[in-house]
Scaffold this motif. Structure first.
Motif, PDB file in Angstrom:
ATOM      1  N   TRP A 183       0.826  -1.197   0.000  1.00 46.96           N
ATOM      2  CA  TRP A 183       0.000   0.000   0.000  1.00 46.96           C
ATOM      3  C   TRP A 183       0.869   1.258   0.000  1.00 46.96           C
TER       4      TRP A 183
ATOM      5  N   ASP B 271      -0.241   0.948  -9.124  1.00 48.64           N
ATOM      6  CA  ASP B 271      -1.368   1.270  -8.245  1.00 48.64           C
ATOM      7  C   ASP B 271      -2.231   0.054  -7.918  1.00 48.64           C
TER       8      ASP B 271
ATOM      9  N   ARG C 249      -3.869  -0.800  -4.368  1.00 47.39           N
ATOM     10  CA  ARG C 249      -5.317  -1.004  -4.195  1.00 47.39           C
ATOM     11  C   ARG C 249      -5.610  -2.354  -3.562  1.00 47.39           C
TER      12      ARG C 249
ATOM     13  N   THR D 198     -11.955  -5.171  -8.223  1.00 47.41           N
ATOM     14  CA  THR D 198     -10.874  -4.203  -8.392  1.00 47.41           C
ATOM     15  C   THR D 198      -9.928  -4.625  -9.509  1.00 47.41           C
TER      16      THR D 198
ATOM     17  N   THR E 113     -14.845   0.527 -12.200  1.00 47.32           N
ATOM     18  CA  THR E 113     -14.127   1.389 -11.264  1.00 47.32           C
ATOM     19  C   THR E 113     -15.111   2.192 -10.416  1.00 47.32           C
TER      20      THR E 113
ATOM     21  N   ASP F 164     -16.483  -0.066  -7.813  1.00 43.20           N
ATOM     22  CA  ASP F 164     -15.448  -0.235  -6.797  1.00 43.20           C
ATOM     23  C   ASP F 164     -15.442   0.956  -5.843  1.00 43.20           C
ATOM     24  N   GLU F 165     -15.539   2.153  -6.411  1.00 43.69           N
ATOM     25  CA  GLU F 165     -15.575   3.358  -5.593  1.00 43.69           C
ATOM     26  C   GLU F 165     -16.844   3.406  -4.739  1.00 43.69           C
TER      27      GLU F 165
ATOM     28  N   ARG G 240      -8.363   8.052  -6.215  1.00 41.62           N
ATOM     29  CA  ARG G 240      -8.939   7.204  -7.250  1.00 41.62           C
ATOM     30  C   ARG G 240      -9.717   8.029  -8.264  1.00 41.62           C
TER      31      ARG G 240
END
Length: 226
Positions: free
Chosen positions: A20, A55, A59, A100, A116, A119-120, A171
């Motif tokens: 991370w 990234d 994630r 993801t 995406t 996911d958000e 993001r």
């Protein structure tokens, strides 16, 4: 030497934290080239591709930290999950990580953008849920079984939720890159270049707060001060 379940989970937790933190630093550095209008567009797109590939590890790490932390919390006796609930929790998080990765693999397509956004959207539920659980539990209302001497667990959860908020903002910026570079591929576009510069300036300020928050999460987990 006996290596137990808790030791393996702690190792995985540390590893996820490393990916991370390291991944976010890699994206931060790559962003300088992505937003450099003096470079050729193809070169900038190559840097953007590198940023996405770095990234995805960050994630994955940030998502994995939550089930690993909850699993360890169950062993410590803080989290009221039995065997069936624990298995269900892991299945939910495996599904989230699969989403993801699906969004990452389809990142250049409209489907990737839709995935995406889903996911958000999950974070819109997870973030307030974590804040509510951590604060209520630290005040003695549960559901976590914590108190004097173990309040660090609730505080760590709250800081993690705050980090998710910052990560969500970052993001948004990365998702915008895909759309903006599609427009830049059509020809010079000063408005898109200005938007990239503005967004990345905000993103870099957010990244500094992000790293301080991540370091604080690490500190609480390592020292358990209260």
């Amino acid at each position: 030497m006996h290596i137990g379940e808790l030791e393996v989970l702690r190792w995985a937790h540390i590893l996820a934290m490393v990916y991370w933190l390291g991944g976010e630093w890699g994206v931060f550095q790559t962003s300088y080239h992505v937003t450099n209008s003096k470079l050729a567009l193809d070169e900038r797109r190559r840097h953007m591709e590198t940023a996405y590939r770095i990234d995805i590890l960050a994630r994955t790490g940030i998502i994995l930290l939550l089930p690993l932390g909850l699993h360890m919390g169950t062993i410590y006796g803080f989290v009221p999950l039995d065997g069936v609930a624990l298995t269900a929790m892991w299945m939910i998080f495996i599904a989230w990580i699969s989403l993801t990765w699906s969004a990452f693999l389809a990142r250049e397509s409209d489907m990737g953008l839709r995935l995406t956004k889903i996911d958000e959207a999950i974070r819109y539920v997870v973030i307030p849920g974590l804040f509510l659980v951590s604060i209520a539990s630290m005040l003695g209302y549960g559901p976590l079984d914590i108190g004097p001497g173990t309040l660090w667990y609730g505080a760590k959860m709250a800081l993690y939720a705050f980090a998710l908020c910052i990560g969500l903002g970052l993001r948004f910026i990365m998702r915008a890159w895909t759309i903006r570079f599609r427009r830049l591929a059509e020809g010079p576009n000063p408005a898109e270049e200005a938007a990239l510069t503005r967004e990345i300036s905000i993103g870099r300020l957010m990244a500094y707060v992000y790293w301080i928050t991540i370091a604080s999460v690490c500190f609480l987990g390592a020292t358990k001060p209260f």
